[in-house]
Design a protein around this motif. Structure first.
Motif, PDB file in Angstrom:
ATOM      1  N   HIS A  10       0.444  -1.523  -0.343  1.00  0.00           N
ATOM      2  CA  HIS A  10       0.348   0.151   0.135  1.00  0.00           C
ATOM      3  C   HIS A  10       0.720   1.573   0.232  1.00  0.00           C
ATOM      4  O   HIS A  10       0.992   2.001  -0.747  1.00  0.00           O
ATOM      5  CB  HIS A  10      -0.370  -0.158   1.232  1.00  0.00           C
ATOM      6  CG  HIS A  10      -1.580  -1.181   1.137  1.00  0.00           C
ATOM      7  ND1 HIS A  10      -3.506  -1.000   0.617  1.00  0.00           N
ATOM      8  CD2 HIS A  10      -1.829  -2.202   1.789  1.00  0.00           C
ATOM      9  CE1 HIS A  10      -3.823  -2.188   0.846  1.00  0.00           C
ATOM     10  NE2 HIS A  10      -3.126  -2.539   1.345  1.00  0.00           N
ATOM     11  N   ILE A  11       2.104   1.023   0.795  1.00  0.00           N
ATOM     12  CA  ILE A  11       2.603   2.329   1.114  1.00  0.00           C
ATOM     13  C   ILE A  11       3.452   2.602  -0.508  1.00  0.00           C
ATOM     14  O   ILE A  11       3.577   3.992  -1.080  1.00  0.00           O
ATOM     15  CB  ILE A  11       4.027   2.197   1.555  1.00  0.00           C
ATOM     16  CG1 ILE A  11       3.343   2.071   3.030  1.00  0.00           C
ATOM     17  CG2 ILE A  11       4.956   3.077   1.820  1.00  0.00           C
ATOM     18  CD1 ILE A  11       4.332   1.524   4.433  1.00  0.00           C
ATOM     19  N   ILE A  64       6.851   4.904  -4.985  1.00  0.00           N
ATOM     20  CA  ILE A  64       7.654   4.229  -4.582  1.00  0.00           C
ATOM     21  C   ILE A  64       8.290   3.428  -5.536  1.00  0.00           C
ATOM     22  O   ILE A  64       7.428   2.434  -5.652  1.00  0.00           O
ATOM     23  CB  ILE A  64       8.967   4.980  -3.189  1.00  0.00           C
ATOM     24  CG1 ILE A  64       7.199   3.751  -2.749  1.00  0.00           C
ATOM     25  CG2 ILE A  64       8.282   6.192  -2.847  1.00  0.00           C
ATOM     26  CD1 ILE A  64       8.434   3.819  -0.661  1.00  0.00           C
ATOM     27  N   SER A  65       9.553   2.817  -5.277  1.00  0.00           N
ATOM     28  CA  SER A  65      10.866   1.586  -6.191  1.00  0.00           C
ATOM     29  C   SER A  65      10.123   0.171  -5.257  1.00  0.00           C
ATOM     30  O   SER A  65      10.620   0.946  -3.261  1.00  0.00           O
ATOM     31  CB  SER A  65      11.414   1.728  -7.715  1.00  0.00           C
ATOM     32  OG  SER A  65      12.301   2.074  -5.824  1.00  0.00           O
ATOM     33  N   VAL A 114      -7.260  -3.382   9.425  1.00  0.00           N
ATOM     34  CA  VAL A 114      -6.995  -1.799  10.138  1.00  0.00           C
ATOM     35  C   VAL A 114      -6.862  -0.769   8.713  1.00  0.00           C
ATOM     36  O   VAL A 114      -7.199  -0.433   8.252  1.00  0.00           O
ATOM     37  CB  VAL A 114      -6.139  -0.896  11.072  1.00  0.00           C
ATOM     38  CG1 VAL A 114      -6.390  -0.072  11.160  1.00  0.00           C
ATOM     39  CG2 VAL A 114      -7.419  -1.204  11.996  1.00  0.00           C
ATOM     40  N   ILE A 115      -5.017  -1.397   7.810  1.00  0.00           N
ATOM     41  CA  ILE A 115      -4.803  -0.557   6.835  1.00  0.00           C
ATOM     42  C   ILE A 115      -5.516  -0.948   5.608  1.00  0.00           C
ATOM     43  O   ILE A 115      -6.030  -0.464   4.310  1.00  0.00           O
ATOM     44  CB  ILE A 115      -3.435  -2.183   6.590  1.00  0.00           C
ATOM     45  CG1 ILE A 115      -2.098  -1.104   7.484  1.00  0.00           C
ATOM     46  CG2 ILE A 115      -3.563  -1.270   5.197  1.00  0.00           C
ATOM     47  CD1 ILE A 115      -1.845  -2.198   7.189  1.00  0.00           C
ATOM     48  N   ASP A 161      -2.788 -13.530  -1.422  1.00  0.00           N
ATOM     49  CA  ASP A 161      -3.428 -11.954  -0.859  1.00  0.00           C
ATOM     50  C   ASP A 161      -3.381 -11.696   0.391  1.00  0.00           C
ATOM     51  O   ASP A 161      -2.510 -11.655   1.351  1.00  0.00           O
ATOM     52  CB  ASP A 161      -4.467 -12.249  -1.322  1.00  0.00           C
ATOM     53  CG  ASP A 161      -5.379 -13.343   0.132  1.00  0.00           C
ATOM     54  OD1 ASP A 161      -6.083 -12.720   0.817  1.00  0.00           O
ATOM     55  OD2 ASP A 161      -5.636 -14.164  -0.408  1.00  0.00           O
ATOM     56  N   THR A 162      -3.484  -9.756   0.638  1.00  0.00           N
ATOM     57  CA  THR A 162      -2.900  -9.012   1.856  1.00  0.00           C
ATOM     58  C   THR A 162      -3.676 -10.532   3.372  1.00  0.00           C
ATOM     59  O   THR A 162      -3.274 -10.431   3.779  1.00  0.00           O
ATOM     60  CB  THR A 162      -3.968  -7.631   1.537  1.00  0.00           C
ATOM     61  OG1 THR A 162      -3.054  -7.338   0.419  1.00  0.00           O
ATOM     62  CG2 THR A 162      -3.263  -7.596   3.139  1.00  0.00           C
ATOM     63  N   ILE A 163      -5.043 -10.372   3.108  1.00  0.00           N
ATOM     64  CA  ILE A 163      -5.360 -10.500   4.218  1.00  0.00           C
ATOM     65  C   ILE A 163      -4.876 -11.993   5.246  1.00  0.00           C
ATOM     66  O   ILE A 163      -4.685 -12.467   5.762  1.00  0.00           O
ATOM     67  CB  ILE A 163      -6.718 -11.148   3.822  1.00  0.00           C
ATOM     68  CG1 ILE A 163      -7.507 -10.384   3.748  1.00  0.00           C
ATOM     69  CG2 ILE A 163      -7.181 -12.018   5.284  1.00  0.00           C
ATOM     70  CD1 ILE A 163      -7.912  -9.340   4.578  1.00  0.00           C
ATOM     71  N   THR A 164      -4.657 -13.130   3.758  1.00  0.00           N
ATOM     72  CA  THR A 164      -4.041 -14.514   3.716  1.00  0.00           C
ATOM     73  C   THR A 164      -2.809 -13.930   4.290  1.00  0.00           C
ATOM     74  O   THR A 164      -2.207 -14.862   5.503  1.00  0.00           O
ATOM     75  CB  THR A 164      -4.074 -15.257   2.602  1.00  0.00           C
ATOM     76  OG1 THR A 164      -5.162 -15.204   2.230  1.00  0.00           O
ATOM     77  CG2 THR A 164      -3.074 -16.241   2.962  1.00  0.00           C
TER      78      THR A 164
END
Length: 434
Positions: free
Chosen positions: A47-48, A54-55, A169-170, A260-263
């Protein structure tokens, strides 16, 4: 009369014992928050990178920046432990951590994110050394490894709890909101610590029978002692892995292995859970071995080295496997066995270094091994950014780490000989005094 005195002594000792375990619990929570602060950037890595455009190399730079002043903070703030009580020093550190996260509650530039992580790294540099020094001061030598293991477990429980909570939260709100959660929890801890935290009793608790009395040797002599050098090297190789776990493992699970993000947030809990249990288990085992007369060369040195070498072997192994359960088993071992070694390693330092010098010496050790934190994220970012595909880059970076841990850890283990070094330091100090 003697029975009465014994009863009075027991009554007098009870508050100190209960206070010792209360302080242990608070320091466990302190390191829990410390490592949650470190880990949040890894959970929000993708996400950041997308938000700030940014790379991978720049993201590795941000993760590395956390450690640029880490060593300076470990030395400078660790040295203050000889002048300022740990109660107030730890409270002040927590407040600084909170201040560095406040700018991240809203949209920020790459430069602001970088600056906040640099300052946070300086303030978090002495955290583990001070927490360990504090808990060691409450227990006699033969009982230190277990409470030390409990405090160390906080470093794993922090990301363990933070992984599902902060990931949720993210995903639900934003990565900025995750820092808000940490700010609130840090503020609550500071209030509770100021109320219930306390410095250790002024007296030094006696060592077990047969233990060599520690000498108040000069810092230069202590820093060149075999046990101190061996533990410094072991923790350096271990911290290389620890840094990658915090900075890159969540991103690797998503970006490199396709979860995936949650997993990925759920899977990341596995190495942290095993590390927490391992830290407590290793501390208990070290205490058990020491209490039964087994040499501390084995109960401290071989145990520490064996855990780190096992972690390195597991890291090489998972780079050779395809995505699936066997690979996840080795990923879990690779990023948990080394974490279980820290409490035992620092207890070996307490076996050799006099309490008056322990805080600064532990600060120097943290400063040394934190150099791995500077190098590791940058190097992995370089491998990922310059490989033909990201999976190959991750594989090469983690394989190199595993080889370093295996070979370096095996060699450093044989330097750790607490009984021999404590006796040599004591004899040398007596000869100089004469």
């Amino acid at each position: 009369m003697s029975d009465t005195l014994t009863q009075k002594a027991a009554v007098g000792a009870s508050p100190s014992r209960s206070r010792a375990w209360l302080v242990t619990g608070l320091l466990f929570a302190f390191l829990l928050l410390n490592f949650a602060d470190k880990a949040v950037l890894g959970f929000a890595g993708i996400h950041i990178q997308q938000d700030l455009d940014i790379s991978p190399q720049q993201f590795g730079l941000v993760q590395s920046a956390f450690f640029w002043l880490f060593a300076a903070g470990a030395i400078v703030l660790g040295a203050l432990s000889t002048r300022i009580g740990v109660r107030w020093l730890l409270a002040a550190l927590m407040l600084i951590w909170i201040v560095t996260m406040v700018p991240l509650l809203g949209p920020v530039s790459f430069g602001v994110l970088l600056a906040c992580r640099i300052v946070l790294g300086f303030a978090e540099g002495p955290a583990y050394a001070l927490a360990t020094h504090s808990v060691h001061s409450w227990f006699p030598p033969e009982r230190r490894a277990l409470p030390g293991g409990i405090v160390t477990a906080g470093a794993s429980v922090g990301p363990l709890l933070a992984a599902p909570i902060l990931t949720w939260v993210i995903v639900t709100w934003s990565w900025h909101a995750a820092f808000g959660v940490l700010i609130v929890l840090g503020g609550l801890w500071a209030v509770v610590w100021v109320i219930f935290g306390k410095n250790a009793p002024a007296h030094i608790q006696p060592a077990a029978a047969g233990t060599v009395e520690l000498s108040d040797a000069p810092y230069r002599t202590l820093l060149t002692t075999g046990t101190v050098v061996g533990i410094a090297l072991l923790t350096f190789f271990s911290y290389w892995s620890t840094t990658l776990k915090v900075a890159w493992l969540p991103v690797y699970l998503s970006d490199g292995l396709g979860y995936d993000t949650i997993t990925a947030g759920r899977l990341i809990m596995l190495p942290y859970a095993f590390a927490a249990a391992g830290a407590i288990g290793a501390g208990w085992l070290s205490n058990w071995m020491t209490a039964r007369g087994i040499s501390r060369r084995i109960s401290r040195g071989y145990l520490t080295g064996g855990l780190i070498v096992g972690s390195g072997v597991s890291m090489v192994a998972f780079t050779l496997l395809s995505v699936g359960l066997p690979q996840m088993v080795f990923i879990t071992l690779a990023f948990s066995l080394n974490s279980a070694a820290y409490a035992v390693a620092f207890t070996a330092i307490a076996d050799v270094v006099h309490p008056r010098k322990r805080g600064p010496i532990l600060g120097f050790l943290v400063a040394f091994y934190s150099m791995a934190g500077v190098i590791a994220p940058l190097l992995l970012g370089y491998f990922v950014g310059n490989a033909t595909d990201k999976a190959t880059g991750y594989g090469h970076g983690f394989a190199l780490t595993g080889v370093l841990m295996t070979l370096g850890g095996a060699a450093a283990t044989f330097l750790v000989r607490p009984e021999r070094d404590a006796a040599k330091l004591s004899t040398r100090t007596q000869e100089n005094a004469a």
